[in-house]
Design an enzyme around this catalytic site. Structure first.
Site, PDB file in Angstrom:
ATOM      1  N   SER A 187      26.041  28.177 -14.902  1.00  0.00           N
ATOM      2  CA  SER A 187      27.215  28.708 -14.188  1.00  0.00           C
ATOM      3  C   SER A 187      28.289  27.658 -13.993  1.00  0.00           C
ATOM      4  O   SER A 187      29.460  27.979 -13.823  1.00  0.00           O
ATOM      5  CB  SER A 187      26.807  29.184 -12.798  1.00  0.00           C
ATOM      6  OG  SER A 187      26.356  30.465 -12.821  1.00  0.00           O
ATOM      7  N   SER A 220      23.793  28.510  -4.565  1.00  0.00           N
ATOM      8  CA  SER A 220      22.496  28.128  -5.146  1.00  0.00           C
ATOM      9  C   SER A 220      22.392  28.499  -6.636  1.00  0.00           C
ATOM     10  O   SER A 220      22.858  29.571  -7.030  1.00  0.00           O
ATOM     11  CB  SER A 220      21.392  28.847  -4.360  1.00  0.00           C
ATOM     12  OG  SER A 220      20.170  28.753  -5.014  1.00  0.00           O
ATOM     13  N   GLY A 222      23.527  25.435  -7.510  1.00  0.00           N
ATOM     14  CA  GLY A 222      24.496  24.353  -7.308  1.00  0.00           C
ATOM     15  C   GLY A 222      25.382  23.988  -8.492  1.00  0.00           C
ATOM     16  O   GLY A 222      25.984  22.920  -8.504  1.00  0.00           O
ATOM     17  N   GLY A 223      25.479  24.869  -9.474  1.00  0.00           N
ATOM     18  CA  GLY A 223      26.324  24.568 -10.643  1.00  0.00           C
ATOM     19  C   GLY A 223      27.789  24.346 -10.280  1.00  0.00           C
ATOM     20  O   GLY A 223      28.436  23.415 -10.767  1.00  0.00           O
ATOM     21  N   ASP A 239      24.448  29.257   1.105  1.00  0.00           N
ATOM     22  CA  ASP A 239      23.563  30.163   0.356  1.00  0.00           C
ATOM     23  C   ASP A 239      22.182  30.104   0.997  1.00  0.00           C
ATOM     24  O   ASP A 239      21.726  29.019   1.389  1.00  0.00           O
ATOM     25  CB  ASP A 239      23.468  29.727  -1.132  1.00  0.00           C
ATOM     26  CG  ASP A 239      22.995  30.854  -2.044  1.00  0.00           C
ATOM     27  OD1 ASP A 239      21.995  31.514  -1.703  1.00  0.00           O
ATOM     28  OD2 ASP A 239      23.631  31.063  -3.084  1.00  0.00           O
ATOM     29  N   ASP A 259      24.914  33.255   5.543  1.00  0.00           N
ATOM     30  CA  ASP A 259      25.573  34.354   4.844  1.00  0.00           C
ATOM     31  C   ASP A 259      27.034  33.980   4.566  1.00  0.00           C
ATOM     32  O   ASP A 259      27.795  33.706   5.495  1.00  0.00           O
ATOM     33  CB  ASP A 259      25.489  35.602   5.745  1.00  0.00           C
ATOM     34  CG  ASP A 259      26.088  36.827   5.081  1.00  0.00           C
ATOM     35  OD1 ASP A 259      26.660  36.693   3.969  1.00  0.00           O
ATOM     36  OD2 ASP A 259      25.979  37.922   5.665  1.00  0.00           O
ATOM     37  N   LYS A 304      32.621  40.641  -9.722  1.00  0.00           N
ATOM     38  CA  LYS A 304      31.714  41.301 -10.659  1.00  0.00           C
ATOM     39  C   LYS A 304      32.211  42.721 -10.876  1.00  0.00           C
ATOM     40  O   LYS A 304      32.378  43.476  -9.914  1.00  0.00           O
ATOM     41  CB  LYS A 304      30.303  41.305 -10.064  1.00  0.00           C
ATOM     42  CG  LYS A 304      29.260  41.689 -11.055  1.00  0.00           C
ATOM     43  CD  LYS A 304      27.892  41.276 -10.562  1.00  0.00           C
ATOM     44  CE  LYS A 304      26.799  41.845 -11.437  1.00  0.00           C
ATOM     45  NZ  LYS A 304      26.961  41.597 -12.852  1.00  0.00           N
TER      46      LYS A 304
END
Ligand code: SAM
EC number: 2.1.1.186
Length: 363
Positions: A187, A220, A222-223, A239, A259, A304
């Site tokens: 990512s 998460s 962590g990219g 996250d 959150d 998305k």
């Protein structure tokens, strides 16, 4: 030239088609799109004789979300003889100006990947023949028109032109990046591509400075955080999922197990990035809140898109963001793009208009 060839991610032909038809009409060029699902390209047939060139001149290619690359073409050629492809192309170049280079490309699709080898092999003999015929300059000249050949399937080839100032500089419109081995997920390339695509070199220097503060929502493993930390930004990563151990050991990152939709920063930050894969309506509300409340200065985030009505969903989200900013009397600069490293999502970059003008030296 009244055929505009547009390349897109395979499976996103409809979005590419709807977008170009709508945008072309706004600049006074009318026509209709033709496409097949999963082909990775769209043909837009213009009513005006030189419509494809006019579209390229009047629409900034960077402002199209779903088009990666384009060229203004003559009607597609069919029945290409296997024994003399070079001669066949030469016959169809009457009236073409002298070009500075020749590109032969296939679509980024299953069919296209089978044609890549053919495209590559054809470049040297075709370039030699074009030079001999005076259609191509002796030396590569990137200031002149690019002769563009789009080999879309076995029996359909588009021949046209692309002014290099009005088209993507990357083959197939794809920015290929090398995966940084230390990054915790693939990512990471999405954020890197976003920065490279949306920000000029000057903008990157001004907007991605060591010591800046950042928040990564949906971080998460962590990219994206890695990209921020790699530029020496103090980053808070939100996250419930785990963060990469090596990244945490670097000392630049604070992990908040919480959150992203309810997290509020203690102080405004320079960057907020968000890769939470949730309903686009929910994410755009969250992004609008961060921007209008001044919690961040710059943001890159993903939306998305659903399987159905992807283009409408994008437009609705854009409207929510624009309306929210207008109500807050905030002038913002917004860009959106279906990046190469995106799949079912698109990426947006937003900052205040005054910041955009300042970093880009615009009056
Ligand atoms: C696509 S992954 C992010 C990948 C990350 N950007 C990277 O580069 O490694 C989406 C993440 O969003 C997180 N997520 C989903 N809902 C969330 C929420 N409400 N708050 C915070 N994180 C959330 C998931 O736990 C998941 O780790």
């Amino acid at each position: 030239m009244n055929h505009l060839l547009l390349l897109c991610r395979a499976g996103f032909e409809r979005e590419c088609a709807v977008e170009i038809q709508e945008r072309a009409a706004v600049v006074g060029v009318y026509g209709f799109p033709r496409f097949k699902g999963e082909s990775g390209y769209v043909e837009f047939v213009c009513q005006q004789a030189n419509g494809a060139v006019q579209i390229m001149q009047r629409i900034d290619w960077r402002s199209l979300v779903f088009t990666r690359q384009w060229a203004a073409c003559i009607a597609p050629l069919t029945d290409i003889p296997r024994n003399d492809r070079v001669g066949f192309f030469l016959q169809h170049l009457d009236g073409f100006p002298q070009c500075g280079e020749v590109w032969i490309e296939a679509a980024d699709s299953e069919v296209g990947s089978g044609l890549q080898g053919l495209c590559r092999k054809l470049v040297p003999p075709l370039a030699a023949a074009l030079r001999k015929a005076g259609v191509l300059t002796a030396k590569r000249d990137t200031q002149l028109e690019r002769l563009y050949i789009g080999w879309m399937n076995e029996s359909q080839v588009f021949i046209g032109l692309a002014d290099p100032h009005l088209a993507s500089p990357w083959p197939q419109g794809v920015m290929r990046l090398k995966f940084p081995p230390a990054a915790p997920s693939r990512s990471t390339l999405k954020l890197e591509e976003a920065w490279l695509f949306f920000l000029s070199e000057e903008a990157r220097t001004a907007m991605l400075k060591p010591g800046m503060k950042a928040v990564d929502l949906g971080a998460s493993p962590g990219g994206w955080t890695w990209q921020l930390a790699n530029r020496y930004m103090k980053t808070t990563s939100v996250d419930n999922g785990p963060m990469d151990d090596a990244l945490m050991a670097g000392g630049m990152v604070t992990h908040v197990e919480g959150d992203g939709f309810t997290y509020v920063p203690e102080r405004p930050v320079d960057w907020m990035v968000c890769d939470i894969a949730d309903k686009p309506a929910r994410v755009i509300d969250l992004m609008t809140k961060w921007i209008t409340r001044g919690w961040c200065r710059y943001t890159v985030f993903n939306l998305k898109l659903p399987m159905q009505k992807r283009y409408t969903t994008y437009q609705q989200c854009l409207e929510v963001l624009q309306t929210g900013c207008a109500e807050a009397e905030l002038n913002v600069h917004i860009e959106a793009r279906h990046l190469y490293h995106d799949r079912e999502e698109i990426t947006l970059f937003v900052c205040r208009d005054e910041d955009w003008r300042r970093v880009n030296g615009l009056s």
